[in-house]
Design a protein around this motif. Structure first.
Motif, PDB file in Angstrom:
ATOM      1  N   PRO A 163     125.401  38.092  63.583  1.00 19.68           N
ATOM      2  CA  PRO A 163     125.089  39.492  63.251  1.00 19.68           C
ATOM      3  C   PRO A 163     124.797  39.695  61.762  1.00 19.68           C
ATOM      4  N   HIS A 164     125.568  39.031  60.911  1.00 14.60           N
ATOM      5  CA  HIS A 164     125.335  39.159  59.462  1.00 14.60           C
ATOM      6  C   HIS A 164     123.981  38.562  59.091  1.00 14.60           C
ATOM      7  N   LEU A 165     123.668  37.387  59.652  1.00 14.57           N
ATOM      8  CA  LEU A 165     122.367  36.759  59.410  1.00 14.57           C
ATOM      9  C   LEU A 165     121.236  37.689  59.827  1.00 14.57           C
ATOM     10  N   ASN A 166     121.336  38.243  61.013  1.00 17.58           N
ATOM     11  CA  ASN A 166     120.269  39.114  61.529  1.00 17.58           C
ATOM     12  C   ASN A 166     120.092  40.367  60.675  1.00 17.58           C
ATOM     13  N   THR A 167     121.211  40.935  60.218  1.00 16.88           N
ATOM     14  CA  THR A 167     121.139  42.134  59.369  1.00 16.88           C
ATOM     15  C   THR A 167     120.478  41.824  58.039  1.00 16.88           C
ATOM     16  N   CYS A 168     120.875  40.707  57.428  1.00 18.43           N
ATOM     17  CA  CYS A 168     120.297  40.327  56.129  1.00 18.43           C
ATOM     18  C   CYS A 168     118.800  40.044  56.256  1.00 18.43           C
ATOM     19  N   PHE A 169     118.428  39.336  57.325  1.00 15.61           N
ATOM     20  CA  PHE A 169     117.006  38.999  57.495  1.00 15.61           C
ATOM     21  C   PHE A 169     116.179  40.250  57.775  1.00 15.61           C
ATOM     22  N   LYS A 170     116.721  41.155  58.566  1.00 20.48           N
ATOM     23  CA  LYS A 170     115.997  42.399  58.857  1.00 20.48           C
ATOM     24  C   LYS A 170     115.785  43.202  57.578  1.00 20.48           C
ATOM     25  N   HIS A 171     116.814  43.317  56.754  1.00 19.84           N
ATOM     26  CA  HIS A 171     116.696  44.029  55.484  1.00 19.84           C
ATOM     27  C   HIS A 171     115.629  43.365  54.614  1.00 19.84           C
ATOM     28  N   PHE A 172     115.671  42.032  54.546  1.00 20.81           N
ATOM     29  CA  PHE A 172     114.707  41.266  53.752  1.00 20.81           C
ATOM     30  C   PHE A 172     113.284  41.508  54.255  1.00 20.81           C
ATOM     31  N   MET A 173     113.086  41.433  55.570  1.00 21.49           N
ATOM     32  CA  MET A 173     111.743  41.593  56.121  1.00 21.49           C
ATOM     33  C   MET A 173     111.237  43.026  55.978  1.00 21.49           C
ATOM     34  N   PHE A 174     112.108  44.014  56.125  1.00 19.83           N
ATOM     35  CA  PHE A 174     111.686  45.404  55.906  1.00 19.83           C
ATOM     36  C   PHE A 174     111.200  45.564  54.458  1.00 19.83           C
ATOM     37  N   PHE A 175     111.931  44.995  53.518  1.00 17.91           N
ATOM     38  CA  PHE A 175     111.552  45.121  52.108  1.00 17.91           C
ATOM     39  C   PHE A 175     110.220  44.416  51.859  1.00 17.91           C
ATOM     40  N   CYS A 176     110.077  43.190  52.369  1.00 14.34           N
ATOM     41  CA  CYS A 176     108.823  42.452  52.172  1.00 14.34           C
ATOM     42  C   CYS A 176     107.643  43.167  52.799  1.00 14.34           C
ATOM     43  N   THR A 177     107.859  43.797  53.948  1.00 17.06           N
ATOM     44  CA  THR A 177     106.781  44.532  54.615  1.00 17.06           C
ATOM     45  C   THR A 177     106.430  45.792  53.831  1.00 17.06           C
ATOM     46  N   GLU A 178     107.443  46.466  53.318  1.00 16.00           N
ATOM     47  CA  GLU A 178     107.221  47.696  52.536  1.00 16.00           C
ATOM     48  C   GLU A 178     106.320  47.429  51.329  1.00 16.00           C
ATOM     49  N   PHE A 179     106.522  46.255  50.674  1.00 16.04           N
ATOM     50  CA  PHE A 179     105.809  45.987  49.428  1.00 16.04           C
ATOM     51  C   PHE A 179     104.781  44.852  49.544  1.00 16.04           C
ATOM     52  N   GLY A 180     104.514  44.383  50.763  1.00 13.53           N
ATOM     53  CA  GLY A 180     103.475  43.371  50.966  1.00 13.53           C
ATOM     54  C   GLY A 180     103.731  42.081  50.216  1.00 13.53           C
ATOM     55  N   LEU A 181     104.940  41.561  50.302  1.00 14.66           N
ATOM     56  CA  LEU A 181     105.337  40.422  49.478  1.00 14.66           C
ATOM     57  C   LEU A 181     105.101  39.062  50.121  1.00 14.66           C
ATOM     58  N   LEU A 182     104.766  39.035  51.406  1.00  8.48           N
ATOM     59  CA  LEU A 182     104.579  37.751  52.088  1.00  8.48           C
ATOM     60  C   LEU A 182     103.156  37.616  52.604  1.00  8.48           C
ATOM     61  N   PRO A 183     102.442  36.568  52.184  1.00  5.16           N
ATOM     62  CA  PRO A 183     101.093  36.337  52.731  1.00  5.16           C
ATOM     63  C   PRO A 183     101.179  36.018  54.222  1.00  5.16           C
ATOM     64  N   GLU A 184     100.163  36.404  54.964  1.00  4.56           N
ATOM     65  CA  GLU A 184     100.173  36.168  56.412  1.00  4.56           C
ATOM     66  C   GLU A 184     100.271  34.684  56.750  1.00  4.56           C
ATOM     67  N   ARG A 185      99.666  33.833  55.931  1.00  2.00           N
ATOM     68  CA  ARG A 185      99.724  32.393  56.223  1.00  2.00           C
ATOM     69  C   ARG A 185     101.160  31.873  56.154  1.00  2.00           C
ATOM     70  N   GLU A 186     101.990  32.544  55.362  1.00  2.00           N
ATOM     71  CA  GLU A 186     103.396  32.154  55.251  1.00  2.00           C
ATOM     72  C   GLU A 186     104.169  32.584  56.494  1.00  2.00           C
ATOM     73  N   VAL A 187     103.793  33.726  57.037  1.00  2.00           N
ATOM     74  CA  VAL A 187     104.528  34.313  58.150  1.00  2.00           C
ATOM     75  C   VAL A 187     104.151  33.682  59.492  1.00  2.00           C
ATOM     76  N   GLU A 188     102.931  33.199  59.612  1.00  3.89           N
ATOM     77  CA  GLU A 188     102.400  32.739  60.903  1.00  3.89           C
ATOM     78  C   GLU A 188     103.314  31.770  61.663  1.00  3.89           C
ATOM     79  N   PRO A 189     103.898  30.753  61.023  1.00  2.00           N
ATOM     80  CA  PRO A 189     104.739  29.816  61.784  1.00  2.00           C
ATOM     81  C   PRO A 189     105.980  30.469  62.394  1.00  2.00           C
TER      82      PRO A 189
END
Length: 210
Positions: A163-189
């Protein structure tokens, strides 16, 4: 500045606010400073998670090129005798190298200046060099999460850490999505992992309940 911005996030989540509200840039604040503070916070999150695994003898069973998400291998570049070389390492060794590298960056006051002098800190945070550094930090943190989910989720789940892992990753991904911090080629795998979180982000952002 760090205490002020960090406190904003804690108050937002602690008051029952959504993760979307917690990642949104607070009114009147610098976007560069907001990203800088979160680079440190997300590093601390993933370091704490990995520390639970770090002494597991199971980690030594991985050879070079092993333990990465399906279809990818993250290699490590380092300087040797004045030349840059790329080496194949195991996934656990890659995580160790990433976390050591990020710690070195954020502890270098020339790169992450002490924010007691907020004007000077913001001057550094707003440079193209700092933007490039932060981009690299966020991409590498994403890779660490990818390895953890691909090879170590079962272990963390058994330890009650999922649960802690999932919460931290969700927070991280929401932030990256909000500010466009991850290139699509990085996310694809890791699209299977990321797609549902992005869907939650966009639904919450639009106020949709479907």
């Amino acid at each position: 500045m760090r205490d002020r911005l960090h406190g904003y996030t804690k108050r937002t989540l602690g008051a029952g606010g959504s993760i979307n509200e917690a990642v949104a840039l607070p009114p009147g604040e610098s976007c560069a400073g907001w990203v800088a503070v979160h680079a440190v916070d997300f590093f601390n999150d993933v370091s704490t998670i990995w520390a639970v695994m770090a002494r597991d003898p199971f980690l030594s069973s991985f050879g070079p090129g092993e333990g990465f998400p399906s279809g990818v291998e993250y290699r490590w570049s380092e300087e040797s005798n004045g030349h840059q070389r790329t080496i194949s390492v195991s996934a656990p060794k890659y995580i160790e190298k990433v976390l050591q590298w990020i710690a070195t960056q954020i502890n270098d006051e020339n790169k992450f200046p002490d924010d007691e002098d907020e004007d000077e800190a913001l001057r550094v945070f707003q440079t193209p060099q700092f933007a490039a550094l932060c981009g690299q930090i966020f991409r590498r943190i994403f890779r660490v999460y990818g390895i953890i989910y691909s090879s170590f989720f079962g272990t963390l789940e058994a330890l009650g850490m999922a649960p802690h892992l999932n919460t931290c990753f969700k927070h991280f991904m929401f932030f990256c999505t909000e500010f466009g911090l991850l290139p699509e080629r990085e996310v694809e795998p890791l699209e299977v992992l990321v797609k549902p979180i992005r869907k939650q982000y966009h639904m919450a952002k639009s106020g949709s309940t479907r």
